[in-house]
Design a protein around this motif. Structure first.
Motif, PDB file in Angstrom:
ATOM      1  N   GLY A   1     -14.314   3.052  -6.125  1.00 31.44           N
ATOM      2  CA  GLY A   1     -13.773   3.140  -4.684  1.00 31.44           C
ATOM      3  C   GLY A   1     -12.315   3.938  -5.241  1.00 31.44           C
ATOM      4  O   GLY A   1     -12.299   4.405  -6.274  1.00 31.44           O
ATOM      5  N   SER A   2     -11.370   3.644  -4.632  1.00 32.84           N
ATOM      6  CA  SER A   2     -10.060   4.438  -4.857  1.00 32.84           C
ATOM      7  C   SER A   2      -9.225   3.690  -5.668  1.00 32.84           C
ATOM      8  O   SER A   2      -9.165   2.534  -5.963  1.00 32.84           O
ATOM      9  CB  SER A   2      -9.255   4.615  -3.527  1.00 32.84           C
ATOM     10  OG  SER A   2     -10.096   5.477  -2.507  1.00 32.84           O
TER      11      SER A   2
ATOM     12  N   ASN B   1      -6.986   1.123  -5.135  1.00 29.91           N
ATOM     13  CA  ASN B   1      -6.269   1.700  -4.116  1.00 29.91           C
ATOM     14  C   ASN B   1      -4.751   2.068  -4.531  1.00 29.91           C
ATOM     15  O   ASN B   1      -4.733   2.965  -5.337  1.00 29.91           O
ATOM     16  CB  ASN B   1      -6.068   0.741  -2.754  1.00 29.91           C
ATOM     17  CG  ASN B   1      -7.501   0.514  -2.424  1.00 29.91           C
ATOM     18  OD1 ASN B   1      -8.426   1.049  -2.465  1.00 29.91           O
ATOM     19  ND2 ASN B   1      -7.902  -0.628  -2.035  1.00 29.91           N
TER      20      ASN B   1
ATOM     21  N   PHE C   1       0.615  -1.089  -0.075  1.00 28.03           N
ATOM     22  CA  PHE C   1       0.185  -0.084  -0.017  1.00 28.03           C
ATOM     23  C   PHE C   1       0.826   1.323   0.004  1.00 28.03           C
ATOM     24  O   PHE C   1       0.618   2.096  -0.785  1.00 28.03           O
ATOM     25  CB  PHE C   1      -0.922   0.035   1.187  1.00 28.03           C
ATOM     26  CG  PHE C   1      -1.910   1.013   1.241  1.00 28.03           C
ATOM     27  CD1 PHE C   1      -2.938   1.325   0.379  1.00 28.03           C
ATOM     28  CD2 PHE C   1      -1.830   1.995   2.220  1.00 28.03           C
ATOM     29  CE1 PHE C   1      -3.720   2.407   0.281  1.00 28.03           C
ATOM     30  CE2 PHE C   1      -2.542   3.229   2.330  1.00 28.03           C
ATOM     31  CZ  PHE C   1      -3.647   3.305   1.290  1.00 28.03           C
TER      32      PHE C   1
END
Lengths: 246, 233
Positions: free
Chosen positions: B159-160, B181, B102
């Motif tokens: 979403g992201s 993400n 991440f």
């Protein structure tokens, strides 16, 4: 963690049977009785959660974001009904992710609005949910301990998603409590019953808190509707989206 | 981490007391403290330079706060892994993998993003030329088709996430991919142009009207950078 079959069944269970206008009824009959979901009205004004959630955030979040999920869900369900009527199985499968995303968005936001209440109101006091708070204290030792654990789960979400307090889905209510997170608009469906939800998409806080999401998480506790949460815990509220039609 | 450096440097400066010593302190820091650590890259343009397409406030928060958080998170994940490795605790090291992906992805993606943007008054906007233009025409039909497909991909992210123009090293062709993400582009795909579809990339200016952001950003795409990446890929 979400099974599309469960979601499908879930949406079907929400199907409103009556209270449609004549026009609408005819329309839906020719379209295989597709349910049209509608944006729920809020129990409070857009500025009622200030200063913890700004009126501008609430207006965009409810009037634009939630509305877009409703609009796109209805579109997808209508296309799905058309595909089903044409025995087009590939067409139906192709729509599943769109239904999950927008259906989840509708379910999640509908639950979220109802588990919020103006700060200082009776509903926003933990004593409005004595049974739930006792169960929380049993599981996390104290309400503060629970808040710390829940806040950490919220801040650990990578990307867009939701944090949930859920209970086991025993019909009588009062089942074991757990903290779960879901990504994007994945809803809590299947065995667990949502007790309350916190939206961790950036659109839920960014205009006010910018990159300071920890402050949003800290302040959201001031506007939790403990009364609603307590009823969902006890099973006296169904904890599900009340179907509303246009 | 750079915040640690900022705290230690004045102390060193006081102790050594000369501007030459400051440079030495900096050099020392870069070899003893910073080696192996990710740092926030500097932008080659001002925060306000992408206006009116991307506001100065968005750029400042995006670079100085969001990207910095990924840099800090990456360094922290690397340190945890190094400590776990030194103790032979491979289970611990493995549990850090999601944080490494991440924050590492966030650092890589944003570093690529800043470089593939430029002020509209300088290298931003317009259309690619040369070999890159030929490849886009050949693989997408036309530049307009490519742009419209990229915007559709961006709008479709639930979403992201990010959308990328990539070169597939195996086939040699260009393609579009999206990533959730901060997942970085990897494998046979080489990232050429990335567009950030996280809400923090546009919300202060465009709110829920993200299609307007996806239209506006083409005015600040640095095709020189994209062409260089294409030639190297």
């Amino acid at each position: 963690m979400v099974n599309i079959g469960n979601l499908w069944q879930y949406l079907a269970l929400q199907s409103p049977l009556q209270s449609m206008s004549g026009d609408h009824l005819n329309h839906t009959h020719t379209k295989m009785a597709v349910t049209a979901y509608a944006l729920p009205t809020l129990a409070f004004a857009y500025d009622a959660l200030e200063p913890h959630i700004s009126a501008q955030i609430m207006e965009l979040h409810h009037g634009k974001h939630h509305q877009a999920y409703v609009t796109n869900l209805n579109k997808a369900l209508a296309s799905h009904a058309t595909a089903a009527a044409a025995h087009d199985i590939a067409g139906q499968i192709a729509l599943q992710q769109t239904i999950k995303f927008n259906g989840g968005g509708h379910i999640n936001h509908s639950l979220f609005w109802k588990n919020l209440a103006p700060a200082g109101s009776d509903d926003a006091r933990p004593d409005a949910a004595a049974g739930l708070v006792a169960a929380i204290e049993k599981t996390w030792e104290s309400l503060d301990g629970f808040k710390r654990a829940f806040s950490a789960a919220l801040l650990g979400i990578q990307g867009s998603g939701w944090g949930w307090l859920v209970r086991d889905g025993d019909p009588g209510g009062g089942g074991g409590l757990r903290i779960v997170t879901t990504k994007d608009q994945d809803p809590v469906v299947g065995g667990d019953v949502p007790v309350f939800a916190v939206d961790m998409w950036e659109h839920a806080y960014y205009l006010q808190y910018l990159n300071g999401k920890a402050a949003y998480v800290e302040n959201i506790w001031n506007v939790v509707n403990w009364k609603t949460a307590g009823e969902r815990y006890l099973g006296t509220s169904k904890g599900r989206v009340k179907p509303e039609t246009r | 981490m750079s915040s640690t450096l900022l705290r230690t440097t004045p102390a060193l400066r006081t102790a050594l007391g000369a501007s030459g010593a400051v440079r030495r302190a900096g050099a020392m820091a870069s070899t003893s403290f910073v080696r192996g650590k990710a740092t926030l890259p500097e932008l080659s343009y001002d925060y306000g330079a992408l206006e009116p397409h991307i506001s100065g406030k968005i750029m400042e928060l995006h670079h100085a706060k969001h990207h910095q958080t990924y840099v800090n998170g990456l360094n922290s994940a690397l340190q945890t892994i190094a400590e776990a490795e030194s103790k032979g605790d491979f289970t611990k090291a493995a549990t850090v993998a999601p944080l490494l992906n991440f924050h590492g992805g966030g650092h890589i993606n944003h570093s690529l993003f800043w470089e593939n943007l430029a002020p509209a008054s300088r290298d931003g906007g317009g259309q690619p030329d040369g070999a890159l233009k030929k490849a886009i025409d050949s693989d997408f039909g036309s530049f307009d088709t490519f742009r419209s497909q990229m915007n559709t991909a961006l709008a479709g992210i639930q979403g992201s996430g990010w959308a990328w123009l990539v070169k597939d090293k195996a086939s040699g062709t260009l393609g579009l991919v999206t990533r959730a993400n901060q997942d970085p582009v990897s494998g046979p795909c080489v990232p050429l142009l990335g567009i950030d579809a996280w809400e923090h990339a546009y919300y202060l200016q465009y709110q829920n009207r993200k299609a307007e952001y996806f239209d506006a950003i083409w005015n600040v795409v640095n095709w020189k950078t994209v062409a260089t990446r294409f030639e190297k890929a």
